[in-house]
Design a protein around this motif. Structure first.
Motif, PDB file in Angstrom:
ATOM      1  N   VAL A  54       0.861  -1.198   0.000  1.00 20.91           N
ATOM      2  CA  VAL A  54       0.000   0.000   0.000  1.00 20.91           C
ATOM      3  C   VAL A  54       0.887   1.235   0.000  1.00 20.91           C
ATOM      4  CG1 VAL A  54      -1.865   1.225   1.155  1.00 20.91           C
ATOM      5  CG2 VAL A  54      -1.764  -1.276   1.240  1.00 20.91           C
ATOM      6  N   THR A  55       1.202   1.694  -1.233  1.00 20.74           N
ATOM      7  CA  THR A  55       1.996   2.906  -1.419  1.00 20.74           C
ATOM      8  C   THR A  55       1.343   3.753  -2.490  1.00 20.74           C
ATOM      9  OG1 THR A  55       3.380   1.868  -3.103  1.00 20.74           O
ATOM     10  CG2 THR A  55       4.115   1.696  -0.799  1.00 20.74           C
ATOM     11  N   THR A  56       1.849   4.977  -2.567  1.00 22.13           N
ATOM     12  CA  THR A  56       1.296   5.898  -3.576  1.00 22.13           C
ATOM     13  C   THR A  56       1.527   5.346  -4.975  1.00 22.13           C
ATOM     14  OG1 THR A  56       1.723   7.777  -2.118  1.00 22.13           O
ATOM     15  CG2 THR A  56       1.384   8.257  -4.446  1.00 22.13           C
ATOM     16  N   GLU A  57       2.710   4.725  -5.227  1.00 25.76           N
ATOM     17  CA  GLU A  57       3.031   4.224  -6.545  1.00 25.76           C
ATOM     18  C   GLU A  57       2.120   3.067  -6.953  1.00 25.76           C
ATOM     19  OE1 GLU A  57       5.077   4.733  -4.109  1.00 25.76           O
ATOM     20  OE2 GLU A  57       6.270   6.438  -4.816  1.00 25.76           O
ATOM     21  N   ASN A  58       1.591   2.322  -5.984  1.00 29.85           N
ATOM     22  CA  ASN A  58       0.765   1.155  -6.295  1.00 29.85           C
ATOM     23  C   ASN A  58      -0.743   1.439  -6.325  1.00 29.85           C
ATOM     24  OD1 ASN A  58       3.012  -0.523  -6.501  1.00 29.85           O
ATOM     25  ND2 ASN A  58       2.995  -1.001  -4.298  1.00 29.85           N
ATOM     26  N   LEU A  59      -1.130   2.711  -6.098  1.00 30.55           N
ATOM     27  CA  LEU A  59      -2.564   3.020  -6.088  1.00 30.55           C
ATOM     28  C   LEU A  59      -3.207   2.721  -7.430  1.00 30.55           C
ATOM     29  CD1 LEU A  59      -2.816   6.362  -4.026  1.00 30.55           C
ATOM     30  CD2 LEU A  59      -3.680   4.099  -3.402  1.00 30.55           C
ATOM     31  N   ASN A  77     -18.845   9.014  -9.985  1.00 30.85           N
ATOM     32  CA  ASN A  77     -17.468   8.975 -10.466  1.00 30.85           C
ATOM     33  C   ASN A  77     -16.549   9.704  -9.494  1.00 30.85           C
ATOM     34  OD1 ASN A  77     -17.762   7.569 -12.984  1.00 30.85           O
ATOM     35  ND2 ASN A  77     -18.833   9.380 -13.774  1.00 30.85           N
ATOM     36  N   PHE A  78     -15.288   9.269  -9.451  1.00 30.69           N
ATOM     37  CA  PHE A  78     -14.316   9.937  -8.590  1.00 30.69           C
ATOM     38  C   PHE A  78     -12.933   9.739  -9.189  1.00 30.69           C
ATOM     39  CE2 PHE A  78     -14.846   5.652  -7.078  1.00 30.69           C
ATOM     40  CZ  PHE A  78     -13.564   5.205  -6.777  1.00 30.69           C
ATOM     41  N   ASN A  79     -11.954  10.504  -8.651  1.00 29.73           N
ATOM     42  CA  ASN A  79     -10.595  10.479  -9.171  1.00 29.73           C
ATOM     43  C   ASN A  79      -9.620  10.303  -8.016  1.00 29.73           C
ATOM     44  OD1 ASN A  79     -11.633  11.283 -11.820  1.00 29.73           O
ATOM     45  ND2 ASN A  79     -11.848  13.330 -10.919  1.00 29.73           N
ATOM     46  N   LEU A  80      -8.455   9.706  -8.360  1.00 28.56           N
ATOM     47  CA  LEU A  80      -7.394   9.512  -7.375  1.00 28.56           C
ATOM     48  C   LEU A  80      -6.160  10.279  -7.828  1.00 28.56           C
ATOM     49  CD1 LEU A  80      -7.733   5.665  -6.700  1.00 28.56           C
ATOM     50  CD2 LEU A  80      -8.700   7.568  -5.363  1.00 28.56           C
ATOM     51  N   TYR A  81      -5.548  11.038  -6.887  1.00 28.29           N
ATOM     52  CA  TYR A  81      -4.362  11.842  -7.177  1.00 28.29           C
ATOM     53  C   TYR A  81      -3.270  11.487  -6.200  1.00 28.29           C
ATOM     54  CZ  TYR A  81      -7.225  14.913 -10.130  1.00 28.29           C
ATOM     55  OH  TYR A  81      -8.040  15.424 -11.101  1.00 28.29           O
ATOM     56  N   THR A  82      -2.031  11.745  -6.624  1.00 29.28           N
ATOM     57  CA  THR A  82      -0.899  11.598  -5.719  1.00 29.28           C
ATOM     58  C   THR A  82      -0.909  12.747  -4.733  1.00 29.28           C
ATOM     59  OG1 THR A  82       0.572  12.861  -7.174  1.00 29.28           O
ATOM     60  CG2 THR A  82       0.453  10.470  -7.513  1.00 29.28           C
ATOM     61  N   LEU A  83      -0.044  12.676  -3.721  1.00 29.05           N
ATOM     62  CA  LEU A  83       0.010  13.736  -2.720  1.00 29.05           C
ATOM     63  C   LEU A  83       0.475  15.058  -3.302  1.00 29.05           C
ATOM     64  CD1 LEU A  83       1.500  11.744   0.314  1.00 29.05           C
ATOM     65  CD2 LEU A  83      -0.887  12.444  -0.051  1.00 29.05           C
ATOM     66  N   ASP A  84       1.191  15.030  -4.412  1.00 27.07           N
ATOM     67  CA  ASP A  84       1.623  16.288  -5.032  1.00 27.07           C
ATOM     68  C   ASP A  84       0.674  16.727  -6.152  1.00 27.07           C
ATOM     69  OD1 ASP A  84       2.179  14.330  -6.815  1.00 27.07           O
ATOM     70  OD2 ASP A  84       4.288  14.868  -7.109  1.00 27.07           O
ATOM     71  N   GLY A  85      -0.489  16.049  -6.276  1.00 27.19           N
ATOM     72  CA  GLY A  85      -1.539  16.520  -7.168  1.00 27.19           C
ATOM     73  C   GLY A  85      -1.539  15.922  -8.554  1.00 27.19           C
ATOM     74  N   GLN A  86      -0.801  14.876  -8.840  1.00 29.79           N
ATOM     75  CA  GLN A  86      -0.793  14.258 -10.156  1.00 29.79           C
ATOM     76  C   GLN A  86      -1.889  13.193 -10.229  1.00 29.79           C
ATOM     77  OE1 GLN A  86       1.168  15.319 -12.650  1.00 29.79           O
ATOM     78  NE2 GLN A  86       1.951  16.894 -11.210  1.00 29.79           N
ATOM     79  N   ILE A  88      -3.767   9.895 -10.851  1.00 26.79           N
ATOM     80  CA  ILE A  88      -3.392   8.483 -10.908  1.00 26.79           C
ATOM     81  C   ILE A  88      -4.429   7.683 -11.673  1.00 26.79           C
ATOM     82  CG2 ILE A  88      -2.932   6.420  -9.530  1.00 26.79           C
ATOM     83  CD1 ILE A  88      -2.039   8.226  -7.267  1.00 26.79           C
ATOM     84  N   LYS A  89      -5.700   7.842 -11.275  1.00 22.79           N
ATOM     85  CA  LYS A  89      -6.746   7.019 -11.846  1.00 22.79           C
ATOM     86  C   LYS A  89      -8.063   7.763 -11.765  1.00 22.79           C
ATOM     87  CE  LYS A  89      -7.804   2.883 -13.553  1.00 22.79           C
ATOM     88  NZ  LYS A  89      -7.208   2.367 -14.782  1.00 22.79           N
ATOM     89  N   SER A  90      -8.908   7.579 -12.798  1.00 23.64           N
ATOM     90  CA  SER A  90     -10.239   8.166 -12.809  1.00 23.64           C
ATOM     91  C   SER A  90     -11.256   7.080 -13.127  1.00 23.64           C
ATOM     92  CB  SER A  90     -10.334   9.293 -13.849  1.00 23.64           C
ATOM     93  OG  SER A  90     -11.656   9.774 -13.946  1.00 23.64           O
ATOM     94  N   SER A  91     -12.424   7.159 -12.540  1.00 28.79           N
ATOM     95  CA  SER A  91     -13.449   6.151 -12.781  1.00 28.79           C
ATOM     96  C   SER A  91     -14.177   6.388 -14.098  1.00 28.79           C
ATOM     97  CB  SER A  91     -14.474   6.172 -11.624  1.00 28.79           C
ATOM     98  OG  SER A  91     -15.167   7.406 -11.606  1.00 28.79           O
ATOM     99  N   ARG A  92     -13.910   7.497 -14.745  1.00 32.86           N
ATOM    100  CA  ARG A  92     -14.550   7.751 -16.033  1.00 32.86           C
ATOM    101  C   ARG A  92     -13.966   6.801 -17.066  1.00 32.86           C
ATOM    102  NH1 ARG A  92     -17.344  12.587 -16.545  1.00 32.86           N
ATOM    103  NH2 ARG A  92     -17.249  13.926 -14.689  1.00 32.86           N
ATOM    104  N   PRO A  93     -14.814   6.143 -17.834  1.00 32.66           N
ATOM    105  CA  PRO A  93     -14.302   5.162 -18.794  1.00 32.66           C
ATOM    106  C   PRO A  93     -13.517   5.791 -19.930  1.00 32.66           C
ATOM    107  CG  PRO A  93     -16.666   5.419 -19.036  1.00 32.66           C
ATOM    108  CD  PRO A  93     -16.278   6.143 -17.785  1.00 32.66           C
ATOM    109  N   LYS A  94     -13.821   6.991 -20.313  1.00 29.42           N
ATOM    110  CA  LYS A  94     -13.131   7.669 -21.412  1.00 29.42           C
ATOM    111  C   LYS A  94     -12.375   8.843 -20.844  1.00 29.42           C
ATOM    112  CE  LYS A  94     -16.469   6.328 -24.952  1.00 29.42           C
ATOM    113  NZ  LYS A  94     -17.402   6.805 -25.999  1.00 29.42           N
ATOM    114  N   PHE A  95     -11.329   8.549 -20.159  1.00 30.47           N
ATOM    115  CA  PHE A  95     -10.576   9.563 -19.449  1.00 30.47           C
ATOM    116  C   PHE A  95      -9.949  10.589 -20.391  1.00 30.47           C
ATOM    117  CE2 PHE A  95      -7.835  11.619 -16.640  1.00 30.47           C
ATOM    118  CZ  PHE A  95      -6.557  11.591 -17.172  1.00 30.47           C
ATOM    119  N   ASP A  96      -9.445  10.105 -21.582  1.00 24.53           N
ATOM    120  CA  ASP A  96      -8.712  11.006 -22.468  1.00 24.53           C
ATOM    121  C   ASP A  96      -9.575  12.153 -22.983  1.00 24.53           C
ATOM    122  OD1 ASP A  96      -6.505   9.488 -22.105  1.00 24.53           O
ATOM    123  OD2 ASP A  96      -6.836   8.240 -23.905  1.00 24.53           O
TER     124      ASP A  96
END
Length: 473
Positions: A54-59, A77-86, A88-96
């Motif tokens: 359980v680390t930021t890199e493995n989220l 829907n929700f989004n996951l970010y690193t502690l510095d705001g980058q 990581i992952k979004s629940s939206r199927p068409k993220f791009d």
């Protein structure tokens, strides 16, 4: 009554709209907090089950498929970010193709770090709808922050707006019915009230200072109407007394002027008569004893009668003196207005340049001046098709100027020199003392009275008084 209904309807509609908006705000805030808590519980459960460190890199690996399952279950829907705001992952199927920011702003990170409960809510508008986004930390099993959970929340107010419109429509219908009832009730109440007022108004229109006025008698009037009737009847009593006093005052003033004339006519021959008799007494021949005695007796009798006539003339003269001035500080505008109240002619108009003009004058004598000038103007316009009398008050330097203008018959040139003479009049009735009395009062105050006239067009009388003058004894 109508105004109260309108104001009440507006206030209730305003309060209703405000209340619905407050309910919407509370509803969406509570719903977002519930969704956020449910998603956090699902995330914590996924972290407990994962076999990855359980680390930021493995989220990204931990929630590779889990993020979609949670989004479907929670319908959010929700989004996951690193502690510095980058991102990581979004629940939206068409993220791009989605407008999800790949990097959080420094403002969001700073506010999140500074918040006491480690939670920050950002409020914005998007596509005309209210948009909120909450940011909270994701912790590992040792409660150490390893990422940031971003929950976008769009407020859907369509249902509440529909409910609000329906409620306002029903409320508007109720108040429209109340407005119709208020108009009807106000109409009947006003008719009931104005029935008595119309009677009072008719009696007031027929009020005339020159005749006896009837009092108003109405059966079972309301409390307010009864007070108005009592005030009117009291005014009629006072008006009758004032009219009697005014008539008496004018008669006394006329007799004073007449007394002056009589005294003048009597006193003129007295002194020559006395001198003649005394001269005759001194120059008569004293040698005739009988004649001397008779002449002496005759002279004494004649002198005694002359003294009696002189006393009578003096009594007339004392009676004719103007009463002592009772000077007081007056608002000339107010006094002139009150003097005009006794006239019922609707063609009498009053104008002034100032609301208050202060001067030291005798109130009674000022009223006499105004009423006599106005009466004179009224008598000049009986045959005019559209009569008009204009009374004005103004200030010129240190003088108070009172003007009375009419569009009457005017004054012929040959009569202008006699207009202020006592007993002179162009009318078929009256003693001709009015303008003479006015001139006497004005000159007593060291004022001036002048007039301009055009036969067939009208006359303007102008009176000027000093604003400060000592009383003449």
């Amino acid at each position: 009554m109508i105004l109260l209904v309108l104001v009440a309807s507006v206030l209730i509609m305003g309060v209703t709209i405000y209340q619905f908006r407050e309910i919407n705000i509370d509803y969406h805030q509570n719903r977002m907090e519930r969704k956020e808590e449910q998603i956090r519980q699902s995330i914590d459960l996924a972290i407990q089950k994962t076999t990855y460190p359980v680390t930021t890199e493995n989220l990204g690996l931990i929630f590779k498929d889990e993020i979609y399952e949670i989004a479907v279950v929670q319908n959010m829907n929700f989004n996951l970010y690193t502690l510095d705001g980058q991102l990581i992952k979004s629940s939206r199927p068409k993220f791009d193709n989605d407008p999800v920011p790949t990097c959080l702003s420094a403002e969001v990170l700073n506010n999140l770090e500074a918040s006491v409960d480690k939670r920050y809510v950002e409020k914005n508008s998007a596509a005309g709808d209210q948009y909120q986004a909450s940011y909270t930390y994701i912790s590992d099993r040792q409660f150490k922050p390893i990422g940031i959970l971003n929950l976008p929340y769009f407020e859907d107010n369509s249902f509440n707006d529909k409910e609000l419109k329906e409620f306002l429509a029903r409320l508007g219908g109720v108040y429209f019915l109340m407005l119709l009832l208020a108009i009807g009730l106000a109409y009947f109440v006003s008719k009931y009230i104005t029935r008595s007022l119309e009677t009072i108004s008719g009696m007031m229109e027929r009020t005339d200072l020159t005749r006896r006025n009837e009092k108003i008698h109405i059966d079972k009037p309301g409390e307010e109407i009864e007070k108005l009737i009592s005030s009117y009847n009291a005014m009629i009593d006072e008006l009758g007394q004032s009219a009697a006093k005014l008539a008496k005052s004018e008669r006394e003033q006329a007799w004073r002027e007449m007394a002056k004339q009589v005294a003048h006519e009597i006193k003129n021959p007295l002194t020559p008569m006395r001198l003649s008799v005394q001269s005759f007494q001194r120059n008569f021949d004293p040698n005739d004893p009988d004649i001397n005695e008779k002449v002496d007796e005759y002279s004494k009798t004649l002198i005694q009668q002359i003294d009696t006539m002189s006393s009578i003339a003096s009594a007339f003269s004392n009676f004719a003196k103007m009463p002592a001035q009772q000077n007081e500080t007056l608002n000339i505008v107010e006094v002139v207005k009150l003097a005009l109240d006794i006239f019922n002619e609707d063609y009498i108009h009053f104008i002034t340049e100032e609301e208050k003009i202060i001067a030291k004058l005798d109130r009674t004598q000022l009223v006499r001046v105004v009423t006599n000038l106005v009466k004179n103007a009224i008598q000049a316009v009986p045959d005019v098709e559209s009569p008009r009398i204009l009374v004005s008050v103004a200030v010129e330097d240190d003088m108070v100027k009172i003007s009375v203008a009419d569009n009457g018959v005017g004054i012929e040139k040959e009569l202008e020199d006699k207009i202020f003479e006592p007993k002179f009049t162009t009318k078929t009735s009256g003693m001709g003392l009015g303008l003479g009395m006015v001139k006497n009062i004005v000159e007593t105050y060291k004022g001036t009275i002048k007039f301009t006239s055009q036969p067939g067009k009208g006359t303007v009388f102008c009176v000027k008084f000093p604003r400060e003058i000592m009383s003449n004894k």
